[in-house]
Scaffold this active site. Structure first.
Site, short mmCIF file in Angstrom:
data_model
loop_
_atom_site.label_atom_id
_atom_site.label_comp_id
_atom_site.label_asym_id
_atom_site.label_seq_id
_atom_site.Cartn_x
_atom_site.Cartn_y
_atom_site.Cartn_z
N HIS A 187 47.79 49.32 42.50
CA HIS A 187 48.15 48.02 41.93
C HIS A 187 46.99 47.05 42.07
O HIS A 187 46.22 47.11 43.01
CB HIS A 187 49.41 47.44 42.58
CG HIS A 187 49.38 47.46 44.08
ND1 HIS A 187 49.65 48.60 44.80
CD2 HIS A 187 49.11 46.50 44.99
CE1 HIS A 187 49.55 48.34 46.10
NE2 HIS A 187 49.21 47.07 46.24
N HIS B 246 46.49 43.04 42.50
CA HIS B 246 47.12 41.74 42.74
C HIS B 246 46.45 40.73 41.82
O HIS B 246 45.20 40.68 41.75
CB HIS B 246 46.87 41.28 44.17
CG HIS B 246 47.47 42.15 45.23
ND1 HIS B 246 48.63 41.80 45.90
CD2 HIS B 246 47.07 43.33 45.77
CE1 HIS B 246 48.90 42.74 46.81
NE2 HIS B 246 47.98 43.68 46.75
N GLN C 186 46.25 48.33 52.25
CA GLN C 186 47.20 48.87 51.27
C GLN C 186 48.48 49.27 51.98
O GLN C 186 48.45 49.96 53.01
CB GLN C 186 46.61 50.10 50.55
CG GLN C 186 47.51 50.58 49.41
CD GLN C 186 46.89 51.70 48.58
OE1 GLN C 186 45.80 52.21 48.89
NE2 GLN C 186 47.59 52.10 47.52
N ASP D 5 55.23 39.64 42.64
CA ASP D 5 55.23 40.15 44.01
C ASP D 5 56.37 39.46 44.77
O ASP D 5 56.57 38.25 44.64
CB ASP D 5 53.88 39.84 44.67
CG ASP D 5 53.66 40.64 45.95
OD1 ASP D 5 52.69 41.41 45.99
OD2 ASP D 5 54.45 40.47 46.91
N ILE D 6 57.11 40.25 45.57
CA ILE D 6 58.25 39.63 46.30
C ILE D 6 57.79 38.82 47.52
O ILE D 6 58.60 38.09 48.08
CB ILE D 6 59.31 40.64 46.81
CG1 ILE D 6 58.69 41.88 47.41
CG2 ILE D 6 60.34 40.94 45.77
CD1 ILE D 6 59.69 42.68 48.24
P1 5GP Z 1 49.29 46.09 49.16
O1 5GP Z 1 49.48 45.56 50.55
O2 5GP Z 1 49.61 47.56 49.08
O3 5GP Z 1 47.97 45.75 48.54
O4 5GP Z 1 50.33 45.30 48.28
C1 5GP Z 1 51.67 45.67 48.13
C2 5GP Z 1 52.38 44.46 47.58
O5 5GP Z 1 53.65 44.89 47.11
C3 5GP Z 1 52.63 43.38 48.64
O6 5GP Z 1 52.02 42.17 48.23
C4 5GP Z 1 54.15 43.29 48.71
O7 5GP Z 1 54.60 41.98 48.86
C5 5GP Z 1 54.59 43.88 47.38
N1 5GP Z 1 55.88 44.54 47.42
C6 5GP Z 1 56.32 45.40 48.37
N2 5GP Z 1 57.56 45.82 48.06
C7 5GP Z 1 57.90 45.23 46.89
C8 5GP Z 1 59.06 45.28 46.08
O8 5GP Z 1 60.04 45.98 46.35
N3 5GP Z 1 59.06 44.52 44.94
C9 5GP Z 1 57.98 43.74 44.61
N4 5GP Z 1 58.09 43.03 43.50
N5 5GP Z 1 56.87 43.67 45.35
C10 5GP Z 1 56.82 44.40 46.49
#
Ligand code: 5GP
Ligand code: ZN
Length: 145
Positions: free
Chosen positions: A108, A110, A102, A39-40
């Protein structure tokens, strides 16, 4: 035809682009159905994401086969982290829907390594619920309301 055949990449999806190599990603592991990468914006060192190769937007959308593959890949990754960066524990987390945090609408999991002294906190304050409300909601979910 399997459940995942026929799923096409979403041209606007950043995770589909990482799978296709069109965006950079620090890939940790791959198999026929899943890709795992860092994760970035890590919540903790080692925070990684496990995604299905086939685009599906969330927990309600993903096929049974891809969900099973992602879950098993997340456990393999956790075991691998256990052998390498050796955290004290893990959180495996899914956010389903914008209201549930999300932000990327390609399913995904985590995988967040945890340590006894790390700064992460539970996002809710555990306190006893009202038993009548708990039962009423359970009745509704069971279709007995
Ligand atoms: P969500 O908030 O949808 O559960 O998680 C999305 C995750 O994707 C976040 O933790 C965010 O840091 C990660 N993320 C968003 N854009 C990118 C990207 O371009 N590359 C990577 N490696 N992670 C990303
Ligand atoms: Zn996608």
């Amino acid at each position: 035809m399997s459940e995942t055949e026929g799923a096409h990449p979403d041209p606007d999806c950043i995770f589909c682009k990482i799978i296709a190599g069109e965006l950079p990603g620090e890939i940790l592991a791959e198999d026929d159905h899943t890709v795992s990468f860092m994760d970035i914006n890590p919540a903790n060192p080692g925070h990684a994401l496990v995604i299905p190769r086939a685009h599906s937007k969330d927990l309600l959308d993903i096929s049974d086969a891809d969900l099973a593959a992602c879950t098993l890949a997340a456990r393999r990754l956790a075991r691998r982290m256990g052998e390498t960066i050796a955290p004290d524990g893990f959180n495996v987390l899914n956010c389903c829907g914008a209201a549930a945090w999300q932000t990327v609408f390609h399913f995904h999991l985590h995988v967040v390594p945890r340590n006894q002294d790390d700064p992460l906190e539970l996002p809710w304050i555990p306190r006893p619920g009202d038993p009548g409300e708990i039962k009423a909601t359970a009745d509704t979910i069971r279709g007995e309301g």
